[in-house]
Design an enzyme around this catalytic site. Structure first.
Site, PDB file in Angstrom:
ATOM      1  CB  SER A  87      54.189  43.765 -33.128  1.00  0.00           C
ATOM      2  OG  SER A  87      54.364  42.762 -32.130  1.00  0.00           O
ATOM      3  CG  ASP A 113      55.407  46.985 -24.048  1.00  0.00           C
ATOM      4  OD1 ASP A 113      55.356  47.030 -23.192  1.00  0.00           O
ATOM      5  OD2 ASP A 113      55.412  46.034 -24.961  1.00  0.00           O
ATOM      6  CG  ASN A 161      60.443  44.937 -19.592  1.00  0.00           C
ATOM      7  OD1 ASN A 161      61.444  44.314 -20.286  1.00  0.00           O
ATOM      8  ND2 ASN A 161      60.146  43.551 -19.481  1.00  0.00           N
ATOM      9  CB  SER A 237      63.205  39.992 -35.611  1.00  0.00           C
ATOM     10  OG  SER A 237      62.125  40.538 -35.772  1.00  0.00           O
ATOM     11  CG  ASP A 383      55.440  37.152 -28.451  1.00  0.00           C
ATOM     12  OD1 ASP A 383      56.757  36.615 -27.944  1.00  0.00           O
ATOM     13  OD2 ASP A 383      55.148  38.306 -29.185  1.00  0.00           O
ATOM     14  CD  GLU A 411      57.924  41.275 -22.656  1.00  0.00           C
ATOM     15  OE1 GLU A 411      57.305  41.244 -23.895  1.00  0.00           O
ATOM     16  OE2 GLU A 411      58.326  40.092 -23.097  1.00  0.00           O
ATOM     17  CG  HIS A 464      52.078  40.621 -21.267  1.00  0.00           C
ATOM     18  ND1 HIS A 464      52.193  40.753 -22.450  1.00  0.00           N
ATOM     19  CD2 HIS A 464      54.134  40.481 -21.059  1.00  0.00           C
ATOM     20  CE1 HIS A 464      53.021  40.697 -23.936  1.00  0.00           C
ATOM     21  NE2 HIS A 464      53.680  40.647 -23.022  1.00  0.00           N
ATOM     22  NE  ARG A 465      53.327  38.511 -25.765  1.00  0.00           N
ATOM     23  CZ  ARG A 465      52.282  38.233 -26.566  1.00  0.00           C
ATOM     24  NH1 ARG A 465      50.631  37.789 -25.822  1.00  0.00           N
ATOM     25  NH2 ARG A 465      52.162  40.035 -26.652  1.00  0.00           N
ATOM     26  CE  LYS A 490      55.849  43.914 -22.428  1.00  0.00           C
ATOM     27  NZ  LYS A 490      56.827  44.698 -22.278  1.00  0.00           N
TER      28      LYS A 490
END
Length: 506
Positions: A87, A113, A161, A237, A383, A411, A464-465, A490
């Site tokens: 972020s 990203d 993405n 957000s 997350d 994602e 990824h998560r 990612k």
């Protein structure tokens, strides 16, 4: 038969579409629920789906994708240096590009990203130089353009993405000159952006997205004189953050009003803090109204250090709580600007021991102490909250993870994905619109570990998560397999190597 998941998204429609399509959407949702009931054998109650015997769903595209076998992990202990925050990385790159002067961005996350953001900025004419930084990292020197983006023709930007690139760039490009098309992979075309487009339209921008309310986004840029935008805060957000970061490019004051509830508010506070570092003050009134006064412009602070990713810290902290640890993450701590550090507080509620340093967090669990399931609002840590769904397997009593509707818009459709993969383990869960309750399996009376099947292969949905969360199943003393492990590129390309560095086998 093998079922492939439907990555659908229920989108906020703009004001003109809402009245005409609400009834159709509601009817479609009812029919879809009935269809799922027939296919999966779910037992339904109003607002809740209890999954008792979820059938594994084959999601991978056959044998072309790589798999990674993870051996049983007995204990995790050691220290992990975290990669830079996703972020913060893309926000820092964008603000550096819009600033006066050159900015050195250190500890930038090396991921898909950030690669998309860097490529887009270079395509827009921003000069970015690379040099070797500390510990073999790369330092990026961004020479800012000192204002809005201006091109003479039309540019098409492909952003994969990367939501942290798509949303902020869509807003910033509106207030400059030129024509732009922002697009991405198939999943990006399923991720909502209509609320942001609606807010930009209210400010006078000529911008549109597809009929589904998702990218691609078409922009005919022009100067913004300021004004008021009223948007929903319930979906993401990032829409508000995008408007705030673009606001200093306008000629007049900009006010953004949230018409309902603002989810993931800590990410907005992170945005405002970074803007302040670049010389722009955004004023918030109870997270309901945000004002950016005219006459402010971004100015380089010289150097920006991207702190470690708090979301990525959650997997290692969870491992420390599950196996006893101690595990220390370095890169974020008590002075972090990221909301996801609050994940450690949830582990503490569950019975783990947490020690805070200004730039580190250490988690352990004393011998003889058992983790307890808790009921927690995870709206500020969506997350990191995914990790709790796996930690819950090791707890006593149900674990309720609430206020995570945004899982459905990430994602992949993360709520469906998590429920499906827990189903492979035979775990009973309750799923509602924005919450998940995990009922942990029985424990081995000798080891206290959950009794889970051995050798389960988990699909990762190109998310990824999902890959990182379900790798922790190996802490139950059973081997498991992660399908398509490279999806972690990612945000965390060397995640599995880092996990192995602190893992002790049987």
């Amino acid at each position: 038969f093998n079922l492939k998941p439907l990555n659908c998204c229920i989108l906020p429609l703009n004001h003109q579409q809402l009245e005409a399509k609400t009834e159709l959407i509601m009817r479609s949702a009812v029919l879809l629920c009935l269809l799922l009931n027939v296919i999966h054998g779910f037992v339904l109650r109003p607002g809740v789906r209890r999954v008792r015997r979820a059938r594994p769903v084959v999601l991978s595209g056959g044998g072309d994708l790589e798999t990674l076998d993870i051996a049983p992990i007995k204990r995790t202990q050691g220290e992990i240096l975290l990669p830079g925050s996703k972020s913060l990385s893309n926000r820092a790159l964008l603000l550096a590009a819009l600033s006066e002067g050159a900015t050195k961005v250190e500890n930038l996350l090396a991921s898909d990203d950030t690669k998309y953001m860097l490529a887009a900025l270079r395509q827009l004419g921003v000069a970015i130089d690379e040099s070797e930084g500390a510990a073999g990292s790369t330092t990026y020197t961004v020479t800012g353009i000192g204002g809005p983006f201006k091109i003479s023709g039309k540019e098409e930007l492909f952003l994969g993405n990367a939501g942290t690139a798509m949303r902020p760039l869509a807003a910033a490009l509106c207030f400059g000159e030129g024509e732009y098309v922002l697009d991405g992979v198939e999943r990006m075309r399923e991720r909502p952006i209509a609320d942001l487009v609606d807010g930009l339209t209210q400010l006078g921008s000529q911008v549109s997205c597809s009929d589904t309310g998702c990218p691609p986004v078409d922009i005919k840029a022009g100067a913004c004189t300021g004004g008021v935008a009223k948007i929903s805060g319930q979906i993401s957000s990032q829409f508000l953050s995008a408007l705030l970061m673009a606001a200093p490019l306008a000629e007049g004051d900009i006010e953004v009003q949230i018409t309902d509830e603002l989810v993931s508010a800590p990410y907005v506070h992170l945005t405002m803090g970074l803007m302040k570092k670049f010389g722009v003050e955004a004023v918030s009134e109870k997270d309901e109204k945000f004002t950016i006064a005219a006459g402010q412009g971004y100015k380089s602070p010289g150097t920006v250090f991207v702190e470690g990713d708090a979301s990525s810290a959650s997997y290692f902290l969870a491992a420390g709580a599950i196996t006893g640890g101690p595990v220390t993450v370095v890169g974020c701590g008590s002075e972090s600007v990221q909301g996801d550090v609050a994940f450690a507080n949830v582990l503490e509620q569950m019975g783990a021991t947490v020690e805070w340093g200004p730039n580190s967090i250490t988690v352990s669990r004393p011998e003889g102490t058992t983790l307890k399931g808790v009921d927690v609002d995870c709206g500020g840590i969506p997350d990191a909250a995914m990790t709790l769904a796996v930690v819950a397997l090791f707890a006593e009593g149900p674990m309720a993870i609430r206020n995570v509707y945004t899982w459905r818009l990430k994602e992949t459709e993360r709520m469906v994905a998590i429920v499906t993969e827990l189903g492979r383990l035979g775990v009973e869960v309750e799923e509602s619109r924005d919450a998940l309750v995990v009922h942990p399996p029985k424990k081995d009376p000798k080891t206290g570990l959950p009794l889970l099947p051995s050798g389960v292969a988990f699909d990762t949905y190109d998310d990824h998560r999902m890959a990182m969360c379900f790798s922790l199943v190996s802490c139950a003393g059973v081997p498991c397999t992660i399908n398509d492990p490279k999806c972690t590129s990612k945000t965390f390309p060397d995640y599995f190597e880092k996990l192995a560095s602190i893992a002790e086998g049987y």
